[in-house]
Design a protein around this motif. Structure first.
Motif, PDB file in Angstrom:
ATOM      1  N   ALA A  28       0.724  -1.235   0.070  1.00  0.00           N
ATOM      2  CA  ALA A  28       0.001  -0.099  -0.111  1.00  0.00           C
ATOM      3  C   ALA A  28       0.751   1.347  -0.151  1.00  0.00           C
ATOM      4  O   ALA A  28       0.134   2.426  -0.280  1.00  0.00           O
ATOM      5  N   LEU A  29       2.184   0.900   0.315  1.00  0.00           N
ATOM      6  CA  LEU A  29       2.962   2.350   0.306  1.00  0.00           C
ATOM      7  C   LEU A  29       3.639   2.786  -1.076  1.00  0.00           C
ATOM      8  O   LEU A  29       4.742   3.493  -1.183  1.00  0.00           O
ATOM      9  N   GLY A  30       3.247   1.937  -1.954  1.00  0.00           N
ATOM     10  CA  GLY A  30       3.946   1.887  -3.385  1.00  0.00           C
ATOM     11  C   GLY A  30       3.852   3.493  -3.978  1.00  0.00           C
ATOM     12  O   GLY A  30       4.633   3.894  -4.589  1.00  0.00           O
ATOM     13  N   ARG A  31       2.818   4.024  -3.745  1.00  0.00           N
ATOM     14  CA  ARG A  31       2.715   5.431  -4.247  1.00  0.00           C
ATOM     15  C   ARG A  31       3.754   6.435  -3.729  1.00  0.00           C
ATOM     16  O   ARG A  31       4.170   7.274  -4.354  1.00  0.00           O
ATOM     17  N   VAL A  32       4.209   6.219  -2.452  1.00  0.00           N
ATOM     18  CA  VAL A  32       5.223   6.926  -1.656  1.00  0.00           C
ATOM     19  C   VAL A  32       6.406   6.504  -2.022  1.00  0.00           C
ATOM     20  O   VAL A  32       7.469   7.325  -2.502  1.00  0.00           O
ATOM     21  N   LEU A  33       6.752   5.075  -1.897  1.00  0.00           N
ATOM     22  CA  LEU A  33       8.213   4.543  -1.892  1.00  0.00           C
ATOM     23  C   LEU A  33       8.502   4.306  -3.650  1.00  0.00           C
ATOM     24  O   LEU A  33       9.700   4.669  -3.979  1.00  0.00           O
ATOM     25  N   GLY A  34       7.524   4.042  -4.326  1.00  0.00           N
ATOM     26  CA  GLY A  34       7.991   3.709  -5.857  1.00  0.00           C
ATOM     27  C   GLY A  34       8.708   4.923  -6.482  1.00  0.00           C
ATOM     28  O   GLY A  34       9.729   4.705  -6.860  1.00  0.00           O
ATOM     29  N   PRO A  35       7.963   6.215  -6.320  1.00  0.00           N
ATOM     30  CA  PRO A  35       9.026   7.133  -7.245  1.00  0.00           C
ATOM     31  C   PRO A  35      10.239   7.568  -6.621  1.00  0.00           C
ATOM     32  O   PRO A  35      11.250   8.161  -7.266  1.00  0.00           O
ATOM     33  N   ARG A  36      10.348   7.244  -5.361  1.00  0.00           N
ATOM     34  CA  ARG A  36      11.665   7.637  -4.800  1.00  0.00           C
ATOM     35  C   ARG A  36      12.778   6.467  -4.870  1.00  0.00           C
ATOM     36  O   ARG A  36      13.782   6.312  -4.273  1.00  0.00           O
ATOM     37  N   GLY A  37      12.247   5.132  -5.387  1.00  0.00           N
ATOM     38  CA  GLY A  37      13.237   3.996  -5.560  1.00  0.00           C
ATOM     39  C   GLY A  37      13.303   3.060  -4.227  1.00  0.00           C
ATOM     40  O   GLY A  37      14.469   2.751  -4.021  1.00  0.00           O
ATOM     41  N   LEU A  38      12.535   3.557  -3.286  1.00  0.00           N
ATOM     42  CA  LEU A  38      12.597   2.810  -2.099  1.00  0.00           C
ATOM     43  C   LEU A  38      11.953   1.551  -1.947  1.00  0.00           C
ATOM     44  O   LEU A  38      11.897   1.093  -0.765  1.00  0.00           O
ATOM     45  N   MET A  39      11.025   1.300  -3.070  1.00  0.00           N
ATOM     46  CA  MET A  39      10.241   0.116  -2.688  1.00  0.00           C
ATOM     47  C   MET A  39      10.943  -1.183  -2.606  1.00  0.00           C
ATOM     48  O   MET A  39      11.819  -1.425  -3.567  1.00  0.00           O
ATOM     49  N   PRO A  40      10.930  -2.142  -1.683  1.00  0.00           N
ATOM     50  CA  PRO A  40      11.711  -3.335  -1.389  1.00  0.00           C
ATOM     51  C   PRO A  40      11.434  -4.329  -2.591  1.00  0.00           C
ATOM     52  O   PRO A  40      10.327  -4.387  -2.878  1.00  0.00           O
ATOM     53  N   ASN A  41      12.339  -5.110  -3.059  1.00  0.00           N
ATOM     54  CA  ASN A  41      12.164  -5.772  -3.980  1.00  0.00           C
ATOM     55  C   ASN A  41      13.186  -7.158  -3.891  1.00  0.00           C
ATOM     56  O   ASN A  41      14.152  -6.967  -3.574  1.00  0.00           O
ATOM     57  N   PRO A  42      12.509  -8.557  -4.125  1.00  0.00           N
ATOM     58  CA  PRO A  42      13.368  -9.588  -3.825  1.00  0.00           C
ATOM     59  C   PRO A  42      14.541  -9.580  -4.783  1.00  0.00           C
ATOM     60  O   PRO A  42      15.573 -10.170  -4.226  1.00  0.00           O
ATOM     61  N   LYS A  43      14.450  -8.829  -5.852  1.00  0.00           N
ATOM     62  CA  LYS A  43      15.597  -9.303  -6.892  1.00  0.00           C
ATOM     63  C   LYS A  43      16.817  -8.312  -6.167  1.00  0.00           C
ATOM     64  O   LYS A  43      17.917  -8.840  -6.904  1.00  0.00           O
ATOM     65  N   SER A  44      16.500  -7.395  -5.585  1.00  0.00           N
ATOM     66  CA  SER A  44      17.673  -6.480  -4.795  1.00  0.00           C
ATOM     67  C   SER A  44      18.044  -6.780  -3.737  1.00  0.00           C
ATOM     68  O   SER A  44      18.922  -6.275  -3.143  1.00  0.00           O
ATOM     69  N   GLY A  45      17.425  -7.924  -3.059  1.00  0.00           N
ATOM     70  CA  GLY A  45      18.074  -8.441  -1.904  1.00  0.00           C
ATOM     71  C   GLY A  45      17.404  -7.921  -0.499  1.00  0.00           C
ATOM     72  O   GLY A  45      17.637  -8.023   0.487  1.00  0.00           O
ATOM     73  N   THR A  46      16.323  -6.836  -1.013  1.00  0.00           N
ATOM     74  CA  THR A  46      15.599  -6.091   0.171  1.00  0.00           C
ATOM     75  C   THR A  46      14.379  -6.708   0.832  1.00  0.00           C
ATOM     76  O   THR A  46      13.845  -6.125   1.567  1.00  0.00           O
ATOM     77  N   VAL A  47      13.950  -7.901   0.058  1.00  0.00           N
ATOM     78  CA  VAL A  47      12.798  -8.546   0.595  1.00  0.00           C
ATOM     79  C   VAL A  47      13.334 -10.019   1.251  1.00  0.00           C
ATOM     80  O   VAL A  47      13.762 -10.785   0.091  1.00  0.00           O
ATOM     81  N   THR A  48      13.786 -10.253   2.240  1.00  0.00           N
ATOM     82  CA  THR A  48      14.385 -11.681   2.782  1.00  0.00           C
ATOM     83  C   THR A  48      13.986 -11.942   4.406  1.00  0.00           C
ATOM     84  O   THR A  48      13.808 -11.137   4.973  1.00  0.00           O
ATOM     85  N   ASN A  49      14.307 -13.098   4.606  1.00  0.00           N
ATOM     86  CA  ASN A  49      13.793 -13.329   6.012  1.00  0.00           C
ATOM     87  C   ASN A  49      15.500 -13.349   6.638  1.00  0.00           C
ATOM     88  O   ASN A  49      15.500 -13.199   7.905  1.00  0.00           O
TER      89      ASN A  49
END
Length: 232
Positions: free
Chosen positions: A126-147
Motif C-alpha cells: 500500500a506504500l507503493g505510491r510513496v516509495l515507488g517514485p523515490r526508488g525505495l520499494m523493497p524488491n526480492p531481486k535487489s535482496g531487500t525482501v528476505t528473511n
C-alpha cells in the motif's frame, strides 16, 4: 550559464578532448579535476546497447563494492518483532513495522534503503505510491525482501548498491568519494562494470557497453575505454 572559476578552467584543461582514458588513468584524473570544497561523490555512467522498453532487455542488479560507497546509508528494517533484535544488531537505523508504515503513509521518507520480509509485503504494498517514485520499494531481486534481515542490513551498510538501466539505456550510480584513493575508486568502478557485463541480456544485439564516463559531483565527465576495465 555561470562563468567557470579559475580552478574549474584548470581542471577542464587536464582532460584531453576526444581521448578515451584507461580506468586506472581516469580514477587518478577524477581526483585532480574535482574543485568542490566538500567530499564529492564519484559517479559512473554507462550507456548500454539495450532497449529498456523490452522486458527481455532490462538490466538491473546489485553489487557489493569492495571499498563501500563512502556514504552513511540510512536503513529502515520493516520486520516482525522476532527479527527486531537481529536488525538492530546488524546496524539498521530504524527498526519496527506498523509505526513506520504509518509514518511513511504520512510522507516520511528520510531513509535510503528499506529491508523487509516476504511475509509482510502485503502491508507494504500500500506504500507503493510513496516509495515507488523515490526508488525505495523493497524488491526480492535487489535482496531487500528476505528473511535474512541481519545479513541484508550488513551488506547494505558495507557497500551493497542497487542499480537499474533508465529509459535512455544508461545506468548511473555512485561508486565512492573523491577522498578515496585512486586504487579504491578503480576497484569499485571495475566491480560495478564487471557486474554489468555479467548481466548482459541474451536479447541484446551489437555493442553492449557503448560508453563509460567517470565523474565527480559537478566535474566534467572522463571518457573511459571499456577494454581497459579488464586490465589489472
Amino acid at each position: 550559464m555561470s562563468k567557470l572559476t579559475k580552478n574549474q578552467k584548470l581542471a577542464l584543461g587536464k582532460i584531453e578532448a576526444g581521448k578515451a582514458y584507461t580506468l586506472k588513468e581516469a580514477s587518478e584524473l577524477v581526483k585532480e579535476i574535482t574543485t568542490s570544497k566538500f567530499d564529492a561523490s564519484v559517479d559512473v555512467d554507462v550507456r548500454l546497447g539495450v532497449d529498456p522498453r523490452k522486458a527481455n532487455q532490462m538490466v538491473r542488479g546489485v553489487v557489493s563494492l569492495p571499498h563501500g560507497t563512502g556514504k552513511q546509508v540510512r536503513v529502515l528494517a520493516l520486520c516482525t518483532p522476532d527479527k527486531e533484535a537481529e536488525a538492530t544488531a546488524a546496524g539498521a537505523d530504524y527498526v519496527g513495522l506498523d509505526e513506520y508504515i504509518d509514518k511513511i503513509k504520512g510522507g516520511w521518507t528520510d531513509i535510503d534503503v528499506i529491508i523487509t520480509m516476504s511475509s509482510i509485503m502485503g502491508k507494504i504494498g500500500a506504500l507503493g505510491r510513496v516509495l515507488g517514485p523515490r526508488g525505495l520499494m523493497p524488491n526480492p531481486k535487489s535482496g531487500t525482501v528476505t528473511n535474512e534481515i541481519g545479513n541484508a542490513v550488513k551488506e547494505v551498510k558495507q557497500g551493497k548498491i542497487n542499480f537499474k538501466v533508465d529509459k535512455s539505456g544508461i545506468v548511473h550510480t555512485s561508486i565512492g568519494k573523491v577522498s578515496f584513493n585512486a586504487d579504491q575508486i578503480r576497484d569499485n568502478a571495475k566491480e560495478f562494470i564487471s557486474t554489468l557485463l555479467k548481466l548482459k541480456p541474451s536479447a541484446a544485439k551489437g555493442t553492449y557497453i557503448k560508453s563509460i564516463y567517470l565523474s565527480s559531483t559537478m566535474s566534467a565527465g572522463i571518457k573511459i575505454d571499456p577494454k581497459s576495465v579488464e586490465e589489472n
